[in-house]
Every structure is written in structure tokens, then in C-alpha cells.
Design a protein around this motif. Structure first.
Motif, PDB file in Angstrom:
ATOM      1  N   GLY B 259       0.807  -1.220   0.000  1.00  0.00           N
ATOM      2  CA  GLY B 259       0.000   0.000   0.000  1.00  0.00           C
ATOM      3  C   GLY B 259       0.837   1.266   0.000  1.00  0.00           C
ATOM      4  N   GLU B 345      -5.857   0.487   6.902  1.00  0.00           N
ATOM      5  CA  GLU B 345      -5.807  -0.852   6.306  1.00  0.00           C
ATOM      6  C   GLU B 345      -4.845  -1.777   7.044  1.00  0.00           C
ATOM      7  OE1 GLU B 345      -8.112  -1.694   4.253  1.00  0.00           O
ATOM      8  OE2 GLU B 345      -8.745   0.392   4.459  1.00  0.00           O
ATOM      9  N   ARG B 347      -3.448  -4.142   9.862  1.00  0.00           N
ATOM     10  CA  ARG B 347      -4.118  -5.047  10.780  1.00  0.00           C
ATOM     11  C   ARG B 347      -3.298  -5.160  12.062  1.00  0.00           C
ATOM     12  NH1 ARG B 347      -8.066  -8.166   8.875  1.00  0.00           N
ATOM     13  NH2 ARG B 347      -7.655  -9.763  10.446  1.00  0.00           N
ATOM     14  N   PRO B 401      -8.465  -4.778  11.196  1.00  0.00           N
ATOM     15  CA  PRO B 401      -8.033  -3.534  10.556  1.00  0.00           C
ATOM     16  C   PRO B 401      -8.155  -2.362  11.541  1.00  0.00           C
ATOM     17  CG  PRO B 401      -9.743  -4.643   9.252  1.00  0.00           C
ATOM     18  CD  PRO B 401      -9.696  -5.317  10.587  1.00  0.00           C
ATOM     19  N   ARG B 403      -8.908   0.577  10.947  1.00  0.00           N
ATOM     20  CA  ARG B 403     -10.053   1.457  10.693  1.00  0.00           C
ATOM     21  C   ARG B 403     -11.288   1.043  11.487  1.00  0.00           C
ATOM     22  NH1 ARG B 403     -12.684  -1.907   7.352  1.00  0.00           N
ATOM     23  NH2 ARG B 403     -11.358  -3.073   5.897  1.00  0.00           N
TER      24      ARG B 403
END
Lengths: 430, 430
Positions: B259, B345, B347, B401, B403
């Protein structure tokens, strides 16, 4: 970008294959970092047919290892054959004489012939590098040679043999005895079929003698390393050490003191508060103490395909970048030939275990010997019943000169009270 | 032996005085190791009269710091003034433009202007070095730039601020709260009168952005570092973390993933089995993970007169040896400008502490929010009675995650059940 650095590789065991894999896997990155490519052009090994998991067909193969030294299409020779003499040394001498940069992972050869080779490399004006020879992937040669270069180093010590650390920390975790864990380690490939170089401390002593030279600016003196291996460490030693707040580790210690250079490899008791106590499995770790930087600690994987290849290629990147310089941080002619310090004058605490007959008067005899040798006892532990008529008696001494403890053991030599040789381990109160 | 390397020194605070003391104390050794002497010829600082414990009369003093850059009798300029801009930056630009080798300990300047300076140094063909800027005496710049150069590095992380580590580990050892320990640290000189750069994580973020560039071959991007300091860490967080098998440390993490580049400085929970958990007091430590070398760990003193001087003089020894090369391991033009990875994103497990009203329904409300955000709870701890009508509720989530945790906290924003802002710390499961 300049022309690629052209490399000849001698020896295609685990590490040799690892170097090929690494250069294949990280080719683009290496080129960015080194400012030019690094490419293997020729290889040599004993057995051409063996499958090493890498494609060798792209390289020029030769059965005549020494011929790698004189190839016009080679800039640097990497020696991964092993052995202090024989083909490795022949290749090293020939490569340096031919003006090739030379990289090796061979601690035995450096411990015995490193100064000769470094001197030849200085005269030839070529780089002679050996990061992989000590502590595998940990950049400790660079750390001492360059990173700590501004410091007077008073002491360098550490866990320099992964096999021994694997055995000791497995004994620690599982409460099992040496022979059993060694057999397991051999099955798992962590120990050689003939493990004596590792478990008798010779491999660690090779590495220590190299570190000491770099740290203290002294000539390598492998012969002056006092060596004790780990064969005599019992599960009970590890358990009693733990009860006292220590872990048992095979530690190589080099010290530069007023009495001269002191070098020793020995299993010893490390306080749990010391970073070496937390080095487990087959990891290696090195401590260096500098007069300005204080204590530096480096830890990582000390052996194996990947870590060792990482160190070999780091040396090649240095060479590709044009960074060479004296192998032992200064010209060989500048290295001092120091006095050898006598162990007996060192002060410290000691752990002693006596295997004694289960009868009256034994403790009196031992403690009398300690008193007569001027050894003061900090603690005594005797647990449980006799096994095979013998009892284990553990003592920790107060700080004192090592010669007093040696004297006490001398006084007890031949005593009928002792049914086995006493176990002595020094305590690393650093 | 060649001619001595002639050095101009700008800034005579603790570190500047340390450099003078080091060169005085280790002069002969440095000459042996560097192959030539290293001599200070000119100095500059704000206050000529202040007693620094060193004899300055042998050096040419100038009040005009920038003039050091153009002196014909100087080969290398050392900048120890500090500050990302102002006189430090002016001197850096001028020294490099004049073709002087340049050494600095100034992390803020490098984090903000390092690429510009490195590019200028490349054009001028001079060495630009900054070992002392990150982790004081630990040779981690060299470790990444050279020692681990053969590896693709996936992650670099560590304890990069000694003040924060001193405060957190003192809180840990003594069970005291942040404000009290900070006040002590200020009295002892371990924390500045205005400690915000340290305790708010900015200093660690400067260092992390430099390490990330070296490790990943990316452009320094200080602005992309997510920063959380340690002001909100309570004694209870440290105690609960310990009960769960963790220690709390301020860790800077850099990762290169699919990412993009991720950089964060934050107090987090480190498992006691991880080497960072054993880094106490004001020590620094760095971990780098390479695709061949595995995990490398470096520990040492990250600040102060001696360690920082050690790193500055190591850079000068490199320069004296003729070893320069690109400051960020490759030419600035080769550094990538990566995507910035989104934290959400990632974890991991998280530690959450809620300060809640002591009344029915609170736990139901919080756990409902967690459920609705898809956060699975691994453990919940609520101990003891309310203090000032509030209760501390501690949770550890299962891996998921980030988020989702952020979403759960968002759902609870403004809730009457919470009497203070929740505390979130990520768990370093590495």
C-alpha cells in the motif's frame, strides 16, 4: 552508473548458494545502492552436479578453484570454501597477489592467517573484507571498524556461536540435559555431525580473536584465547543459575586492561538484567564498551544462508562503492602486540558446582579449602536427595581474584569427597 | 600518514564540547584508525565566555558562523548548532557550496532539508554525513546504509527518543504518573525545560523519517509521519499492559508495504518477549528487518555528550579515510517518492482504555459500538472502585483492521458514558 563489479565465487555450500540467491533477488536494489551492478561471472566448488536450488549454467564453472584468482574478467573473489588452510588459503593468497578485491566468511582462516592476508592486501592496495566471518548477518565488523572507531574500546564480548546458544537456551526452556538437546540440534540441522568446533568453543574463539584485534588495535592472537566449551553444563547448572537470577550463555570476552590483553570463551552466568540474557535460540549478540559511546549492543542472526549472504554482499557493495581501507581498522604494522593478561588477577564472582559423596564431613572439607584459598562464599545451595550416591552442591563466591578460586579447586583435587570434576563458571557482572 | 583532516566546529553546547574532549582524549588512536590526524582549527558559538570545560584558546574563534564555510584552512565543517533552519541551514548550504565535507547531528534539519543538502553534496562531490542525528552513538545510519545494504528492508522501527523512554520506564519501575516523572526528568536534566519536541514525538518522528528513507530507498517525508506523543499515558496503562504481558514504549515504525510507505510514532504495547521491551532508561534501540538478514537489533545510548560526539567523530574518521558516497545510500535522484499507506488498512491488535461513568449500561454501550464497528474483543479488565465517579475500563481487541477500531471510537464520540477521551495504543506484534 559504472560498470558492474564482476565477482568470482569459490564454494557453493549453503552460504554460496545464498549469495547467488540474494544477488538474484535484490539485483535492482543493489545496483541503486552500490551505484553499479554486482554480477557473479565464475564459480567453483567440489561437486558440480549437486542441486543447490540455483541456476549455475549462467556462470563459468571451473574445477580449478585457484584459477579464479587470475581471471582477467574478475574484479573481486569471494571465498566460501572454509577451513583455515588448504584451498581457501591458497585462493586468498593468489587472489590478493593478483590484485583482486577479496571477501571471505572464513573465521578460522582469518584467526590464523588474517594478518598475513591483510598485509598483502595493503601492499596490493586492494580491499580485504570479512564481515560474514563474525556473527553472520550482524554488521559488527563494520560497527567496530567504523561505527565505534572514535572510541577507545575497553571490552568486547558476546554470544558468538549460534549452535551453543541454541543448545543452552533449549536446555533452559525445556529443563533437559546437554547430550539430549545436542542430539536434537543435530537432527534439526542446528549442529554439525561433528559438533566439537562449536560446542568446545573453538568457533567462538576464532571470532573473538578477530573482534579483539579490531576493538583494541592489537594483533590477532587466537592462541591466547582461553577456551572452555559447554559439554559440562548440566540442566541443574541452568536451573540453579536461574534460581539465583542468572542465565547460562557461552560468552567470548576480550578485555584490554593495564595487565594486557585478556581473551576467554567460556560458559558463564549472565544476570537476567543484562541484554545477553535475552538472546535466545541461535541468535548472536555482541557488546562493545567505548570510552565515549558507552555500551553498544548488536543482535541478529549469526549464521545460515540468508544472514551470511547478507554480510558477504554488504562487503561487495562496499567494494563496488570504492570503500576499502585497512582490514583491521588500521595498517597491520600499526597493530600492537600486547602483553597477555593473566586470568588469575581478574576479579569476579564464580559459580561452583561440586558433585559430592553423600556422607558427613564433605561440606566441611570443601568450605575449609575455600577458606584456606581466601575465597569468600556468598551462597550455598544443596537440594534434594542423593542420585547414585552423589549430591550436587552449588556455591556462589563473593567477588575476588580468580586465582583464589583456582587455588581452592587445586586444594580439592583428588579429594575422596568429590565424585566428579567440579564445575566452575564465572559470573559476568558487567 | 597523510595530512591531518582540518575541522571547523560550529556550536559548542554539550555535544560540541564533547567532540573537542573526544578528539583530545583519543587523538593517537584516531590517528592510527583514520590513517591521519583529525584536528579542530576553528570554532564558533554564541557565547565565547561560557566555561565549557575545554580549552578553546588553541582554536581560531569566530562570531561569524557562516564564515567557517569558506575558510581555506578547513577540510570539513561540523554543525552542532541545531534547529531545522536558521544559522544551521545557512552554514550547511555554504559549507557544501564551498566544497567542504559536512557533518551534522541535526535531525530536524535533515528531516526537513536533508534531500536538498544531499543533492548539493553529490554535485559538489563531497561527503555529507549525519550518524549522530539518529540514535546518538548507535551506528544505525551506517548499519542501514552499509551493513544491511544487500537487503530489501520491509520494516524499520525502534525507540528513538531517550527522554520518552526514560519517562515511560521510570513510570513502569515506580508506578508513578507522567507529570510527576516528567518533572523529575526535567530536574535531572533528562528532559528539556520545554519538553514538547520530545514528549509529543516530534524528535522521534524526525529520526524515523530519516531511517525510513535509508531503509526503503524513498525520499524523506517527515510530513507523512503520524505522530502521537506520550502525554496521555497513565500509570494504569503501564500497569494493565504489564498484567497482559506487555511494556509501553514510544516506538517509531516505518514500513514499506504494497500500500506504500507507512510511518508512525506512537506509544504502543510491546510484548515482553520482544527486545524493545528490555530497553530501559534513556537508551535507544532500532530494529531493521531485511529479506535475507532477518531481524537486526541495535541498542545503545541515544543522546548526551559522549555518545553523540562518538558518532560525529566516526563520521570524521570516515571522511579522513576517504569514505563518502551518497548520504541516503543512493543518489537523491534514485530515491523513490512512494504512495503513502493508509493506517486504516493495517491489521493489528489494539489496547483501549475508557474512562467511564460508574453507572449501569456503560459496558453495554461500549461493547455495542465495538460490535457495530466489527471489532472483536480479546479481553476486558475493569478493576477496583470508581475514582472521582469514574472507572477505568481496559480492552484488548483481536487482530483486525485499524479502521474498525477508529470507527468504534467514532461511534462513541460524544457519548455521555465516557468522561474523558479514550486512550488507544496499538500492540506491536512483530
Amino acid at each position: 552508473m559504472g560498470e558492474a563489479l564482476r565477482v568470482a565465487l569459490a564454494g557453493l555450500g549453503t552460504v554460496g548458494a545464498g549469495v547467488i540467491k540474494l544477488i538474484d533477488a535484490n539485483r535492482t536494489l543493489i545496483k541503486r545502492r552500490a551505484g553499479r551492478g554486482i554480477e557473479i561471472v565464475a564459480v567453483s566448488a567440489r561437486d558440480r552436479a549437486r542441486d543447490r536450488g540455483v541456476d549455475l549454467s549462467r556462470f563459468d564453472w571451473t574445477d580449478d578453484t585457484a584459477s579464479l584468482a587470475s581471471r582477467a574478467d574478475v574484479d573481486a573473489v569471494v571465498e566460501l570454501i572454509g577451513g583455515s588452510d588448504g584451498p581457501a588459503l591458497t585462493l586468498a593468497r593468489a587472489a590478493i597477489a593478483s590484485g583482486k578485491a577479496f571477501v571471505t566468511a572464513n573465521k578460522a582462516m582469518i584467526a590464523h592467517h588474517g594478518l598475513e592476508l591483510a598485509e598483502a592486501a595493503e601492499e596490493a592496495g586492494i580491499a580485504f573484507k570479512y564481515e560474514a566471518a563474525v556473527a553472520g548477518g550482524i554488521p559488527v565488523i563494520k560497527g567496530l571498524r567504523e561505527g565505534a572507531a572514535a572510541n577507545e574500546i575497553s571490552r568486547v564480548y558476546g554470544i558468538l556461536n549460534g549452535t551453543c546458544n541454541f543448545i543452552l537456551t533449549t536446555m533452559e526452556a525445556e529443563g533437559r540435559d546437554f547430550a539430549e538437546v545436542l542430539a536434537d540440534a543435530q537432527r534439526l540441522g542446528y549442529a554439525e555431525a561433528d559438533p566439537s568446533f562449536d560446542i568446545d568453543g573453538v568457533d567462538a574463539a576464532h571470532k573473538l580473536s578477530i573482534l579483539a584485534s579490531l576493538a583494541f588495535g592489537t594483533r590477532i592472537d587466537f592462541g591466547a584465547v582461553a577456551i572452555t566449551g559447554i559439554r559440562d553444563v548440566l540442566a541443574i547448572d541452568i536451573a540453579e543459575a536461574q534460581a539465583l537470577g542468572f542465565r547460562v550463555r557461552l560468552v567470548g570476552v576480550g578485555e584490554a586492561g593495564p595487565g594486557g590483553l585478556f581473551q576467554r570463551v567460556h560458559p558463564c552466568l549472565v544476570p537476567v538484567t543484562h541484554p545477553l540474557a535475552h538472546v535466545t535460540s541461535s541468535l548472536n549478540a555482541i557488546v562493545a564498551e567505548g570510552n565515549f559511546v558507552g555500551r553498544l549492543f548488536f543482535e541478529g542472526r549469526g549464521a545460515g544462508e540468508g544472514p551470511t549472504a547478507s554480510a558477504v554482499v554488504a562487503d561487495l557493495i562496499d567494494i563496488a562503492r570504492g570503500e576499502g581501507g585497512p582490514a583491521f581498522a588500521m595498517p597491520v604494522a600499526s597493530l600492537a602486540a600486547p602483553e597477555i593478561a593473566q586470568a588469575g588477577e581478574r576479579r569476579g564472582r564464580a559459580y561452583l558446582r561440586f558433585t559430592v559423596a553423600d556422607r558427613p564431613g564433605v561440606l566441611a572439607e570443601i568450605t575449609a579449602a575455600m577458606r584456606d584459598a581466601n575465597v569468600s562464599i556468598e551462597s550455598v545451595i544443596q537440594r534434594g536427595a542423593a542420585v547414585d550416591g552423589a549430591v550436587q552442591l552449588v556455591m556462589v563466591t563473593h567477588e575476588g581474584p580468580e586465582r583464589c578460586v583456582a587455588d581452592a579447586l587445586e586444594r580439592l583435587r583428588g579429594s575422596q569427597s568429590l565424585t566428579a570434576r567440579p564445575m566452575l563458571m564465572h559470573i559476568l557482572d558487567l
